[in-house]
Design a protein around this motif. Structure first.
Motif, mmCIF file in Angstrom:
data_model
loop_
_atom_site.group_PDB
_atom_site.id
_atom_site.type_symbol
_atom_site.label_atom_id
_atom_site.label_comp_id
_atom_site.label_asym_id
_atom_site.label_seq_id
_atom_site.Cartn_x
_atom_site.Cartn_y
_atom_site.Cartn_z
ATOM 1 N N LEU A 113 -0.313 14.157 44.711
ATOM 2 C CA LEU A 113 -0.548 12.888 45.416
ATOM 3 C C LEU A 113 0.448 12.725 46.560
ATOM 4 O O LEU A 113 1.604 13.139 46.433
ATOM 5 N N PRO A 114 0.018 12.066 47.650
ATOM 6 C CA PRO A 114 0.994 11.735 48.692
ATOM 7 C C PRO A 114 1.856 10.566 48.204
ATOM 8 O O PRO A 114 1.476 9.875 47.248
ATOM 9 N N ILE A 115 2.977 10.322 48.869
ATOM 10 C CA ILE A 115 3.800 9.158 48.506
ATOM 11 C C ILE A 115 2.908 7.917 48.625
ATOM 12 O O ILE A 115 2.214 7.742 49.627
ATOM 13 N N GLY A 116 2.912 7.087 47.607
ATOM 14 C CA GLY A 116 2.074 5.881 47.623
ATOM 15 C C GLY A 116 0.696 6.122 47.010
ATOM 16 O O GLY A 116 -0.037 5.175 46.741
ATOM 17 N N ARG A 149 -8.239 0.233 24.567
ATOM 18 C CA ARG A 149 -8.042 1.268 25.580
ATOM 19 C C ARG A 149 -7.273 0.624 26.712
ATOM 20 O O ARG A 149 -7.445 -0.556 26.993
ATOM 21 N N ARG A 150 -6.397 1.421 27.282
ATOM 22 C CA ARG A 150 -5.493 0.904 28.301
ATOM 23 C C ARG A 150 -5.736 1.607 29.616
ATOM 24 O O ARG A 150 -5.862 2.834 29.646
ATOM 25 N N LEU A 151 -5.752 0.794 30.657
ATOM 26 C CA LEU A 151 -5.832 1.371 31.993
ATOM 27 C C LEU A 151 -4.398 1.492 32.498
ATOM 28 O O LEU A 151 -3.687 0.490 32.634
ATOM 29 N N LEU A 152 -3.976 2.727 32.721
ATOM 30 C CA LEU A 152 -2.622 2.987 33.206
ATOM 31 C C LEU A 152 -2.708 3.399 34.671
ATOM 32 O O LEU A 152 -3.488 4.290 35.014
ATOM 33 N N VAL A 153 -1.952 2.710 35.491
ATOM 34 C CA VAL A 153 -1.982 3.017 36.926
ATOM 35 C C VAL A 153 -0.565 3.352 37.380
ATOM 36 O O VAL A 153 0.369 2.577 37.154
ATOM 37 N N TYR A 154 -0.411 4.512 37.986
ATOM 38 C CA TYR A 154 0.897 4.982 38.445
ATOM 39 C C TYR A 154 0.876 5.163 39.965
ATOM 40 O O TYR A 154 -0.168 5.505 40.528
ATOM 41 N N VAL A 155 2.034 4.973 40.581
ATOM 42 C CA VAL A 155 2.161 5.200 42.023
ATOM 43 C C VAL A 155 3.177 6.310 42.245
ATOM 44 O O VAL A 155 4.263 6.290 41.659
ATOM 45 N N LYS A 156 2.797 7.261 43.087
ATOM 46 C CA LYS A 156 3.741 8.351 43.411
ATOM 47 C C LYS A 156 4.811 7.784 44.341
ATOM 48 O O LYS A 156 4.496 7.186 45.373
ATOM 49 N N ARG A 157 6.070 7.942 43.953
ATOM 50 C CA ARG A 157 7.191 7.425 44.740
ATOM 51 C C ARG A 157 7.930 8.558 45.457
ATOM 52 O O ARG A 157 7.766 9.726 45.091
ATOM 53 N N ASP A 158 8.753 8.181 46.423
ATOM 54 C CA ASP A 158 9.492 9.227 47.145
ATOM 55 C C ASP A 158 10.727 9.642 46.344
ATOM 56 O O ASP A 158 10.961 9.156 45.239
ATOM 57 N N GLN A 159 11.509 10.532 46.955
ATOM 58 C CA GLN A 159 12.623 11.136 46.194
ATOM 59 C C GLN A 159 13.677 10.136 45.745
ATOM 60 O O GLN A 159 14.422 10.393 44.803
ATOM 61 N N TYR A 215 13.211 7.504 44.237
ATOM 62 C CA TYR A 215 12.819 6.863 42.973
ATOM 63 C C TYR A 215 13.257 7.750 41.803
ATOM 64 O O TYR A 215 12.966 8.939 41.766
ATOM 65 N N ILE A 216 13.953 7.127 40.863
ATOM 66 C CA ILE A 216 14.358 7.924 39.696
ATOM 67 C C ILE A 216 13.779 7.275 38.445
ATOM 68 O O ILE A 216 14.314 6.309 37.917
ATOM 69 N N GLY A 217 12.659 7.790 38.020
ATOM 70 C CA GLY A 217 12.032 7.268 36.821
ATOM 71 C C GLY A 217 12.393 8.151 35.639
ATOM 72 O O GLY A 217 13.176 9.081 35.760
ATOM 73 N N HIS A 264 6.410 9.790 34.065
ATOM 74 C CA HIS A 264 6.870 10.953 34.834
ATOM 75 C C HIS A 264 7.902 10.464 35.836
ATOM 76 O O HIS A 264 7.719 9.406 36.444
ATOM 77 N N LYS A 265 8.947 11.244 36.023
ATOM 78 C CA LYS A 265 10.074 10.760 36.845
ATOM 79 C C LYS A 265 9.702 10.431 38.292
ATOM 80 O O LYS A 265 10.383 9.650 38.941
ATOM 81 N N CYS A 266 8.592 10.981 38.800
ATOM 82 C CA CYS A 266 8.206 10.696 40.208
ATOM 83 C C CYS A 266 7.121 9.632 40.306
ATOM 84 O O CYS A 266 6.666 9.305 41.393
ATOM 85 N N LEU A 267 6.653 9.140 39.155
ATOM 86 C CA LEU A 267 5.534 8.199 39.174
ATOM 87 C C LEU A 267 5.972 6.864 38.591
ATOM 88 O O LEU A 267 6.498 6.816 37.471
ATOM 89 N N GLU A 268 5.750 5.796 39.351
ATOM 90 C CA GLU A 268 6.091 4.473 38.814
ATOM 91 C C GLU A 268 4.872 3.892 38.109
ATOM 92 O O GLU A 268 3.775 3.856 38.684
#
Ligand SMILES: C[S@@+](CC[C@H](N)C(=O)[O-])C[C@H]1O[C@@H](n2cnc3c(N)ncnc32)[C@H](O)[C@@H]1O
Length: 437
Positions: free
Chosen positions: A353-356, A396-406, A408-410, A378-382
């Motif tokens: 994924l691109p950032i965002g 059932r759960r809908l999980l939505v993650y956003v790809k963050r830039d470097q 971000y420390i998850g 995942h450490k790169c996904l919020e």
């Protein structure tokens, strides 16, 4: 800032605020949604102007419309007084517009005669234009919320609002939920995903026009056709070629044709997600899926259960050709752990994924063993949303993650593996009667 009233659809109250939040973020609209109350379908918010209001609600599925708020009150007397005090300055602008009045009532309703009387009382607005019930320039709506005590029907509303319609949502304007209803779709299967929540998933995942959406477990393509409804370009894959090719001349491609979105269908391919063949620089903007949990479909990956037996097969020859090099060779498959598949999915999203960019997927959990740590990270996904649709003993759960830039420390976490949770499939088929671990 101006006051607006959002009217929600009476469906999936746990998802309504999240959908608006996602749309506000998509269109960069600062808005406070903290007054949202799941038990009523109305929400007062403040926005800069009508343009923001239009953008916020236009593609919503769980909102019906947004109204410029002219006044509110607990009785009709209070309401009329408030309209005069708050909105007198607006009256002149609409003096000559054609118009109609509407009532939107929750948990109660006035008689037709009482409604007529209320509309008569609104003569102080000074509307001199023609009444036009079909295509009015302006629609003015009276919203009523009633309180129900036990079985007793309430006769007087406890809260009232009056507003001018600014924007109806995609749900009402284009009847999109009905349009995508599975009952009306030619190609469906046991794994097809509910149309309404597929569309909501697309909004939460920021599916956008001309952007690439990928469903790695496409099945009958429910998320892909929904994403096409928002203008995205779609690609899917599934390990089961029968799902993708369809039957009786109907398949995913014919569904796109029926919806008039064929130009947004790139293709689907037979592929094991864990042996992904998409080239590494292929841009994917959004990943949206319902991974295999083993209830209606198997979770399998390419590989042999019995390696020794498989090694023997490598020397099999059919019509002079080594069997496993022939085009018609059907590859052996072996079972795989769901926890590992979710690891693979998050890892894939974090790289592709691109950032965002967003990853949205559905995950079933048993209600008696749910712990927040079960949600994979995942450490790169919020993790942006964890929304629950409850059934009897499971959700059932809908999980939505956003790809963050470097920066971000998850954390990286695989709750299913760490907590050693029994497979959802096993528990589902035993009615959740045994312990989860
Ligand atoms: C829950 S279904 C998804 C259904 C889909 N959303 C639909 O609209 O029909 C999961 C899908 O994953 C597929 N699947 C299972 N293992 C897979 C793998 N290793 N790689 C790709 N697809 C897989 C199954 O064949 C099934 O179609």
């Amino acid at each position: 800032m101006k006051s607006y009233l959002v009217q929600f659809a009476q469906a999936h109250p746990k998802f309504r605020k999240a959908e608006l939040e996602a749309l506000a973020e998509l269109y960069n609209i600062p808005v406070d949604l903290s007054k949202h109350n799941e038990s009523i379908p109305f929400l007062e918010i403040k926005l800069k102007d009508d343009d923001q209001a239009r953008a916020l609600v236009s593609r919503a599925i769980l909102s019906k419309g947004i109204y410029e708020l002219w006044g509110s009150g607990t009785t009709y007397e209070n309401l009329f007084k408030d309209i005069r005090e708050q909105s007198q300055s607006k009256f002149a602008q609409y003096k000559n517009s054609s118009f109609k009045f509407e009532f939107e009532s929750f948990k109660g309703r006035q008689s037709h005669e009482a409604q007529m009387e209320i509309m008569e009382s609104l003569s102080f607005l000074g509307l001199k234009g023609r009444i036009n019930l079909k295509t009015p320039d302006e629609t003015f709506t009276i919203f009523e919320e009633y309180q129900v005590y036990g079985m007793e029907k309430a006769h007087t509303p406890k809260q009232l609002w009056f507003g001018r319609l600014v924007q109806l949502s995609e749900r009402i304007r284009n009847n999109i939920v009905e349009k995508y209803d599975l009952k009306k779709r030619s190609y469906i299967g046991t794994t097809s995903f509910d149309a309404e929540l597929s569309l909501v998933s697309c909004n939460l995942a920021h599916v956008q026009e001309q952007r690439i959406v990928y469903d790695p477990f496409a099945g009958t393509g429910s998320f892909l056709v929904a994403a096409a409804g928002f203008g995205a370009l779609n690609i899917g894959s599934d390990i089961d070629t029968r799902m993708l090719s369809g039957k009786d001349n109907v398949n995913i491609a014919t569904n796109f044709k029926d919806y008039g979105t064929s130009t947004q269908f790139i293709d689907v391919m037979t592929m094991d997600f864990t042996h992904n063949a998409l080239r590494s620089n292929f841009v994917i903007d959004t990943i949206i899926c319902d991974p295999p949990y083993g209830v209606r479909e198997g979770l399998r990956v390419l590989g042999a259960k019995n390696k020794e037996k498989a090694a023997g097969r490598e020397t099999n020859v059919v019509n002079g050709e080594i069997a496993h090099l022939r085009r018609d060779f059907i590859h052996p498959k072996k079972p795989y752990e769901l926890s590992s598949l979710l690891d693979d999915l998050l890892q894939f999203a974090s790289v592709r994924l691109p950032i965002g960019g967003r990853l949205a997927f559905w995950m079933p959990t048993a209600n008696d063993d749910f712990e927040i740590t079960l949600i994979p990270q995942h450490k790169c996904l919020e993790l942006k949303f964890n929304l629950e649709q409850q059934f009897n003993k499971w959700s059932r759960r809908l999980l939505v993650y956003v790809k963050r830039d470097q920066s971000y420390i998850g954390e990286t976490r695989n709750g299913l593996k760490e907590l050693n949770i029994k497979s959802f499939r096993e528990r589902y088929f035993h009615g959740f009667s045994e312990s989860s671990r």
